[in-house]
Design an enzyme around this catalytic site. Structure first.
Site, PDB file in Angstrom:
ATOM      1  N   SER A   1    -125.227 117.313 -77.775  1.00  0.00           N
ATOM      2  CA  SER A   1    -124.847 116.571 -78.633  1.00  0.00           C
ATOM      3  C   SER A   1    -123.681 115.505 -78.435  1.00  0.00           C
ATOM      4  O   SER A   1    -123.457 114.436 -79.100  1.00  0.00           O
ATOM      5  CB  SER A   1    -124.505 117.081 -80.092  1.00  0.00           C
ATOM      6  OG  SER A   1    -125.383 117.823 -80.611  1.00  0.00           O
TER       7      SER A   1
ATOM      8  N   HIS B   1    -131.408 113.687 -76.194  1.00  0.00           N
ATOM      9  CA  HIS B   1    -130.870 114.273 -77.423  1.00  0.00           C
ATOM     10  C   HIS B   1    -131.936 114.244 -78.379  1.00  0.00           C
ATOM     11  O   HIS B   1    -131.884 113.112 -79.070  1.00  0.00           O
ATOM     12  CB  HIS B   1    -129.471 113.784 -77.756  1.00  0.00           C
ATOM     13  CG  HIS B   1    -128.888 114.443 -79.035  1.00  0.00           C
ATOM     14  ND1 HIS B   1    -128.083 113.397 -79.717  1.00  0.00           N
ATOM     15  CD2 HIS B   1    -128.732 115.556 -79.341  1.00  0.00           C
ATOM     16  CE1 HIS B   1    -127.766 114.352 -80.755  1.00  0.00           C
ATOM     17  NE2 HIS B   1    -128.084 115.497 -80.611  1.00  0.00           N
TER      18      HIS B   1
ATOM     19  N   GLU C   1    -132.276 110.121 -78.487  1.00  0.00           N
ATOM     20  CA  GLU C   1    -131.235 109.520 -77.734  1.00  0.00           C
ATOM     21  C   GLU C   1    -131.634 109.661 -76.158  1.00  0.00           C
ATOM     22  O   GLU C   1    -131.426 110.819 -75.815  1.00  0.00           O
ATOM     23  CB  GLU C   1    -129.820 109.935 -78.154  1.00  0.00           C
ATOM     24  CG  GLU C   1    -129.584 109.282 -79.588  1.00  0.00           C
ATOM     25  CD  GLU C   1    -128.049 109.574 -79.729  1.00  0.00           C
ATOM     26  OE1 GLU C   1    -127.389 108.957 -80.376  1.00  0.00           O
ATOM     27  OE2 GLU C   1    -127.577 110.678 -79.446  1.00  0.00           O
TER      28      GLU C   1
ATOM     29  N   ASN D   1    -123.718 110.375 -83.127  1.00  0.00           N
ATOM     30  CA  ASN D   1    -122.758 111.358 -83.547  1.00  0.00           C
ATOM     31  C   ASN D   1    -121.350 110.766 -83.413  1.00  0.00           C
ATOM     32  O   ASN D   1    -120.196 111.090 -83.899  1.00  0.00           O
ATOM     33  CB  ASN D   1    -122.694 112.543 -82.557  1.00  0.00           C
ATOM     34  CG  ASN D   1    -123.566 113.517 -82.920  1.00  0.00           C
ATOM     35  OD1 ASN D   1    -123.871 114.062 -84.320  1.00  0.00           O
ATOM     36  ND2 ASN D   1    -124.280 114.279 -82.096  1.00  0.00           N
TER      37      ASN D   1
END
Length: 270
Positions: free
Chosen positions: A105, A126, A138, A177
């Protein structure tokens, strides 16, 4: 996350090998996938859960990954453990063309790439939880990742798995994130200060900003330990106060109150 990635890969027709830390985890992981596939079959999303499950082998020996074309690491968000694992995978996976990827992450991909002899074939991939439901992935190349590697994985994720990809620079937190975690941490600080209850904070965002769930419920879903780990990675890289984990979050993690997976976080789950 690992179970979800295995499921969507098997549903796409891939031969999938999952390696768990021990037999108990392996058994639990296979059961988790079986239950998810049974739900998908009952809703008409797949025709045969058993057929998909037959494409997944859940084992406990990393050596079983020797013949793989793509390895997706999805262990705990611990930089040292991931670096050690990539070093081992580099020695085990035999094909010179095989891609080693990480579902991290927040940890910079470069730190994983340089632990191998094939940094051009290391990439961040991701997924988002729950993997069978959320469409985003991602793609995060490091400075050493080859364009060929990125495009090979993009084709697999888009064409085979049917996901939508976005491209991210190799910075802690990537895109989602880096935006999401400061928002979640702000909600935790608001709750910690006594400004509002957890329920009112979450209802404010659900009913006032059309979010599907509030930030504290989302932290429970992500896992408070993972939320803290991502925040620490972001803070280490950028040194911005908004990324620093609030004291309450640290205390809850120390107490084992990790959210849904332990039955208690900002809310209690049965």
């Amino acid at each position: 996350m690992g179970a979800g990635i295995a499921e969507v890969s098997a549903r796409a027709g891939c031969d999938v090998v999952v390696v768990e830390a021990n037999q108990a985890f392996a058994t639990a992981g296979r059961e988790r996938v079986a239950k998810s596939l049974a739900r998908a079959e009952s809703k008409g999303k797949i025709t045969s859960a058993a057929e998909v499950l037959d494409r997944i082998r859940v084992l406990t020996d990393l050596e079983e990954l020797a013949d793989r074309e793509l390895v997706i690491e999805a262990i705990a968000e611990d930089e040292r453990a991931k670096v050690e694992l990539f070093s081992r995978l580099d020695m085990i996976v035999e094909s010179d063309d095989a891609v080693l990827s990480s579902n991290t992450s927040s940890i910079p991909i470069m730190k994983l790439a340089v632990a191998t002899r094939r940094p051009a074939q290391v990439l961040g991939v991701h997924f988002f939880n729950p993997v069978p439901v959320l469409s985003l992935v991602e793609l995060v190349p490091s400075l050493l990742t080859s364009p060929k590697t990125t495009e090979r994985v993009r084709a697999f994720v888009q064409d085979d798995l049917g996901k939508h990809t976005i491209d991210c620079q190799d910075r802690a937190g990537f895109i989602v994130n880096a935006l999401l975690i400061p928002f979640v941490l702000s909600a935790i600080r608001m709750f910690e200060s006594g400004f509002a209850t957890a329920e009112d904070i979450d209802q404010g965002l659900v009913r006032g900003a059309a979010h599907p769930q509030g930030p504290l419920a989302l932290a429970d879903l992500i896992g408070l330990d993972t939320t803290k780990a991502v925040a620490e990675s972001l803070y280490e890289e950028f040194k911005e106060p908004l990324y620093a984990p609030p004291p309450l979050l640290a205390r809850m993690v120390d107490a084992g109150l990790l959210g849904r997976k332990t039955g208690r976080g900002f809310y209690t789950y049965t």
